[in-house]
Design a protein around this motif. Structure first.
Motif, mmCIF file in Angstrom:
data_model
loop_
_atom_site.group_PDB
_atom_site.id
_atom_site.type_symbol
_atom_site.label_atom_id
_atom_site.label_comp_id
_atom_site.label_asym_id
_atom_site.label_seq_id
_atom_site.Cartn_x
_atom_site.Cartn_y
_atom_site.Cartn_z
ATOM 1 N N GLY A 136 0.801 -1.217 0.000
ATOM 2 C CA GLY A 136 0.000 0.000 0.000
ATOM 3 C C GLY A 136 0.834 1.268 0.000
ATOM 4 O O GLY A 136 0.351 2.336 -0.361
ATOM 5 N N ASP A 137 2.093 1.175 0.453
ATOM 6 C CA ASP A 137 2.976 2.339 0.442
ATOM 7 C C ASP A 137 3.323 2.714 -0.985
ATOM 8 O O ASP A 137 3.217 1.897 -1.900
ATOM 9 N N GLN A 138 3.746 3.951 -1.158
ATOM 10 C CA GLN A 138 4.121 4.419 -2.481
ATOM 11 C C GLN A 138 5.551 4.942 -2.455
ATOM 12 O O GLN A 138 5.962 5.599 -1.499
ATOM 13 N N VAL A 139 6.305 4.629 -3.496
ATOM 14 C CA VAL A 139 7.652 5.156 -3.680
ATOM 15 C C VAL A 139 7.623 6.022 -4.933
ATOM 16 O O VAL A 139 7.271 5.545 -6.014
ATOM 17 N N ASN A 140 7.943 7.299 -4.762
ATOM 18 C CA ASN A 140 8.001 8.235 -5.882
ATOM 19 C C ASN A 140 9.465 8.520 -6.173
ATOM 20 O O ASN A 140 10.225 8.856 -5.256
ATOM 21 N N ILE A 141 9.842 8.369 -7.440
ATOM 22 C CA ILE A 141 11.231 8.639 -7.806
ATOM 23 C C ILE A 141 11.283 9.681 -8.919
ATOM 24 O O ILE A 141 10.332 9.825 -9.687
ATOM 25 N N HIS A 142 12.379 10.402 -8.960
ATOM 26 C CA HIS A 142 12.627 11.377 -10.031
ATOM 27 C C HIS A 142 13.984 11.013 -10.619
ATOM 28 O O HIS A 142 14.995 11.095 -9.933
ATOM 29 N N PRO A 160 2.412 -2.074 -9.405
ATOM 30 C CA PRO A 160 1.881 -1.109 -10.365
ATOM 31 C C PRO A 160 2.657 0.208 -10.293
ATOM 32 O O PRO A 160 3.127 0.601 -9.220
ATOM 33 N N PHE A 161 2.776 0.887 -11.420
ATOM 34 C CA PHE A 161 3.536 2.135 -11.463
ATOM 35 C C PHE A 161 3.006 3.012 -12.580
ATOM 36 O O PHE A 161 2.331 2.546 -13.497
ATOM 37 N N THR A 162 3.308 4.306 -12.452
ATOM 38 C CA THR A 162 3.013 5.246 -13.528
ATOM 39 C C THR A 162 4.299 5.993 -13.857
ATOM 40 O O THR A 162 5.122 6.254 -12.970
ATOM 41 N N VAL A 163 4.462 6.328 -15.127
ATOM 42 C CA VAL A 163 5.640 7.047 -15.600
ATOM 43 C C VAL A 163 5.170 8.391 -16.138
ATOM 44 O O VAL A 163 4.276 8.443 -16.982
ATOM 45 N N ASP A 164 5.777 9.469 -15.626
ATOM 46 C CA ASP A 164 5.405 10.812 -16.047
ATOM 47 C C ASP A 164 6.653 11.527 -16.559
ATOM 48 O O ASP A 164 7.491 11.960 -15.765
ATOM 49 N N GLU A 165 6.778 11.593 -17.890
ATOM 50 C CA GLU A 165 7.947 12.245 -18.476
ATOM 51 C C GLU A 165 7.814 13.749 -18.320
ATOM 52 O O GLU A 165 6.757 14.318 -18.571
ATOM 53 N N GLN A 166 8.910 14.403 -17.886
ATOM 54 C CA GLN A 166 8.928 15.836 -17.626
ATOM 55 C C GLN A 166 9.437 16.607 -18.845
ATOM 56 O O GLN A 166 10.130 16.056 -19.700
ATOM 57 N N SER A 167 9.140 17.887 -18.908
ATOM 58 C CA SER A 167 9.542 18.714 -20.049
ATOM 59 C C SER A 167 11.059 18.855 -20.163
ATOM 60 O O SER A 167 11.578 19.108 -21.250
ATOM 61 N N GLY A 169 13.125 16.448 -19.827
ATOM 62 C CA GLY A 169 13.672 15.155 -20.227
ATOM 63 C C GLY A 169 13.779 14.164 -19.083
ATOM 64 O O GLY A 169 13.982 12.973 -19.313
ATOM 65 N N SER A 170 13.632 14.636 -17.837
ATOM 66 C CA SER A 170 13.662 13.724 -16.698
ATOM 67 C C SER A 170 12.310 13.004 -16.620
ATOM 68 O O SER A 170 11.389 13.285 -17.392
ATOM 69 N N VAL A 171 12.205 12.089 -15.683
ATOM 70 C CA VAL A 171 10.982 11.302 -15.558
ATOM 71 C C VAL A 171 10.669 11.081 -14.080
ATOM 72 O O VAL A 171 11.569 10.901 -13.259
ATOM 73 N N LYS A 172 9.375 11.153 -13.751
ATOM 74 C CA LYS A 172 8.904 10.844 -12.404
ATOM 75 C C LYS A 172 8.119 9.547 -12.490
ATOM 76 O O LYS A 172 7.284 9.382 -13.379
ATOM 77 N N VAL A 173 8.415 8.642 -11.564
ATOM 78 C CA VAL A 173 7.734 7.346 -11.530
ATOM 79 C C VAL A 173 7.119 7.170 -10.145
ATOM 80 O O VAL A 173 7.800 7.359 -9.125
ATOM 81 N N ALA A 174 5.836 6.843 -10.115
ATOM 82 C CA ALA A 174 5.126 6.550 -8.865
ATOM 83 C C ALA A 174 4.909 5.045 -8.821
ATOM 84 O O ALA A 174 4.315 4.471 -9.742
#
Length: 178
Positions: A136-142, A160-167, A169-174
């Motif tokens: 249930g915990d979440q790890v957010n990475i940049h 499960p995870f989501t990938v959010d590409e940043q403007s 060029g980096s990426v945030k993953v939850a």
């Protein structure tokens, strides 16, 4: 009403220390990314006395706990928020279940800024945080880039995870721990 959100940022440098890799820059990079109300929890193989002094000069207070012979946990918080260390103690001591009760804690979020780290450090840090997490915990990475090998491992683990590409060029993953 503007409410401050306290976040717990964990960093486990025990793998670095056992491999004789100096983690000071990694620690300082993590500290640099903290918000003023965040709690920084450091896991080390020894009591990091020199670091306590360095962070005190930067305005942090700390709480040191020895879990095992080679596992020390130090919680740091900005001195303006030193009450959070007291609340943390109260929550831990009041949360002991009585006989027959099962303690269910609120899910927590661990945020890691892995930018600027050379592979495989981002993946190692992320998997270590997941390992310490509860379902249930979440790890957010940049990260600097899409963590291809980490994504393969998350798929293998069923997280499960989501990938959010940043403007930039980096990426945030939850990532959700299952």
């Amino acid at each position: 009403m503007n409410q401050q959100i306290t976040k717990i940022v964990e960093l486990d440098v025990r793998p670095h220390l056992t491999k004789k890799i100096e983690p000071f820059q990694l620690i300082m990079d993590t500290v640099k990314e903290l918000n003023v109300e965040d709690i920084f929890v450091l896991h080390a193989t020894f009591k990091p006395t020199p670091l306590l002094g360095v962070l005190k000069m930067k305005g942090f207070v700390n709480k040191v706990e020895r879990k095992e012979k080679d596992h020390w946990v130090v919680s740091f918080v900005n001195k303006k928020y030193k009450h959070l260390l007291d609340i943390e103690d109260e929550l831990i001591s009041s949360a002991k279940p009585s006989d027959g009760e099962v303690l269910v804690s609120e899910p927590k979020t661990i945020s890691l800024d892995n930018r600027g780290l050379e592979p495989p450090q981002p993946m190692m840090r992320t998997l270590a945080a997941l390992d310490r997490s509860h379902p249930g915990d979440q790890v957010n990475i940049h990260n600097d880039r899409v963590p291809v090998f980490l994504i393969e491992e998350l798929n293998r683990l069923g997280c499960p995870f989501t990938v959010d590409e940043q403007s930039d060029g980096s990426v945030k993953v939850a990532i959700r721990k299952v």
